[in-house]
Design an enzyme around this catalytic site. Structure first.
Site, PDB file in Angstrom:
ATOM      1  N   HIS A   1      27.194   4.435  16.011  1.00  0.00           N
ATOM      2  CA  HIS A   1      26.981   5.704  15.309  1.00  0.00           C
ATOM      3  C   HIS A   1      27.778   6.822  15.982  1.00  0.00           C
ATOM      4  O   HIS A   1      28.447   7.619  15.302  1.00  0.00           O
ATOM      5  CB  HIS A   1      25.477   6.017  15.324  1.00  0.00           C
ATOM      6  CG  HIS A   1      25.095   7.297  14.655  1.00  0.00           C
ATOM      7  ND1 HIS A   1      24.404   7.330  13.465  1.00  0.00           N
ATOM      8  CD2 HIS A   1      25.276   8.588  15.002  1.00  0.00           C
ATOM      9  CE1 HIS A   1      24.187   8.590  13.114  1.00  0.00           C
ATOM     10  NE2 HIS A   1      24.704   9.368  14.039  1.00  0.00           N
ATOM     11  N   GLU A   2      27.742   6.880  17.316  1.00  0.00           N
ATOM     12  CA  GLU A   2      28.462   7.942  18.034  1.00  0.00           C
ATOM     13  C   GLU A   2      29.979   7.742  17.955  1.00  0.00           C
ATOM     14  O   GLU A   2      30.728   8.709  17.815  1.00  0.00           O
ATOM     15  CB  GLU A   2      27.994   8.034  19.485  1.00  0.00           C
ATOM     16  CG  GLU A   2      26.527   8.405  19.636  1.00  0.00           C
ATOM     17  CD  GLU A   2      26.079   9.575  18.777  1.00  0.00           C
ATOM     18  OE1 GLU A   2      26.833  10.562  18.628  1.00  0.00           O
ATOM     19  OE2 GLU A   2      24.957   9.506  18.234  1.00  0.00           O
TER      20      GLU A   2
ATOM     21  N   HIS B   1      31.223   9.136  14.819  1.00  0.00           N
ATOM     22  CA  HIS B   1      31.421  10.594  14.898  1.00  0.00           C
ATOM     23  C   HIS B   1      32.799  10.928  15.471  1.00  0.00           C
ATOM     24  O   HIS B   1      33.471  11.845  14.994  1.00  0.00           O
ATOM     25  CB  HIS B   1      30.353  11.253  15.781  1.00  0.00           C
ATOM     26  CG  HIS B   1      29.102  11.601  15.058  1.00  0.00           C
ATOM     27  ND1 HIS B   1      29.059  12.485  14.002  1.00  0.00           N
ATOM     28  CD2 HIS B   1      27.818  11.200  15.258  1.00  0.00           C
ATOM     29  CE1 HIS B   1      27.816  12.608  13.579  1.00  0.00           C
ATOM     30  NE2 HIS B   1      27.040  11.821  14.317  1.00  0.00           N
TER      31      HIS B   1
ATOM     32  N   CYS C   1      20.695  11.575  11.797  1.00  0.00           N
ATOM     33  CA  CYS C   1      21.821  12.235  12.446  1.00  0.00           C
ATOM     34  C   CYS C   1      21.440  13.676  12.736  1.00  0.00           C
ATOM     35  O   CYS C   1      20.942  14.374  11.851  1.00  0.00           O
ATOM     36  CB  CYS C   1      23.058  12.169  11.555  1.00  0.00           C
ATOM     37  SG  CYS C   1      24.518  12.928  12.307  1.00  0.00           S
TER      38      CYS C   1
END
Length: 186
Positions: free
Chosen positions: A149-150, A153, A107
């Protein structure tokens, strides 16, 4: 210079910043089209700066909170350089495979470590276009991992929240897969 310091110097917000722990605000599209375009433009500029300093064999992504914008926008560049970047506005995972695999992830917001993260082998994601239309796309394997993953976020989560209990990230110096794509069985 530590990798995390390098990312901070490139404008990436680092772990511990409140914006990384908050759910990003969605865009009201097409009404907020200009704000969405500005966020996307800043994400691409950040990705360009970061890509000049660090190669990403697995592809890369960056979410608006990572550059201090608490809005639901992210950009993913697949590992194939000729592949077009994926723009995610107001993304939402609507379906996922029950089958998972575990791979190391890194990350930009804490780049000194890598963590083993289980993820579904495919996800279906609904996004909003700048014109306000909903679009549904299914991503598989490495691309599903990057997109997921994004989206995490944008939900205020770091990948460590997805790691299995008792598993901890390893220092980047111990990570042996830099420069290699994720490995998936065919």
């Amino acid at each position: 210079m530590r990798p995390s310091e390098q990312m901070r110097d490139l404008g990436v917000v680092q772990r511990g910043a409140p914006v990384l722990a908050e759910r990003a605000r969605v865009f009201d599209l097409p009404t907020e089209r200009e704000a969405a375009e500005q966020a996307i433009e800043r994400l691409f500029a950040s990705m360009e700066r970061i890509g000049q300093v660090h190669p990403f064999a697995k592809g890369m992504g960056i979410a608006a909170p990572q550059i201090g914008i608490g809005r639901a926008a992210a950009v993913v560049q697949p590992h194939a350089p000729e592949a077009p970047a994926i723009v995610l506005l107001n993304p939402r995972i609507t379906d996922r495979s029950s089958e998972e695999d575990e791979q190391y992830e890194g990350c930009l917001s804490f780049f000194d470590v890598r963590g083993m993260v289980p993820r579904p082998l495919w996800i279906t994601v609904e996004t909003t276009t700048l014109e306000g239309r909903l679009v549904t796309t299914t991503y598989e394997r490495g691309l599903a991992r990057l997109v997921h993953h994004e989206i995490d976020h944008l939900d205020g989560l770091l990948y460590t929240a997805q790691m299995r209990t008792g598993v901890v990230p390893i220092p980047v110096e111990e990570y042996r897969q830099t420069g290699r794509a994720w490995d998936y069985e065919q």
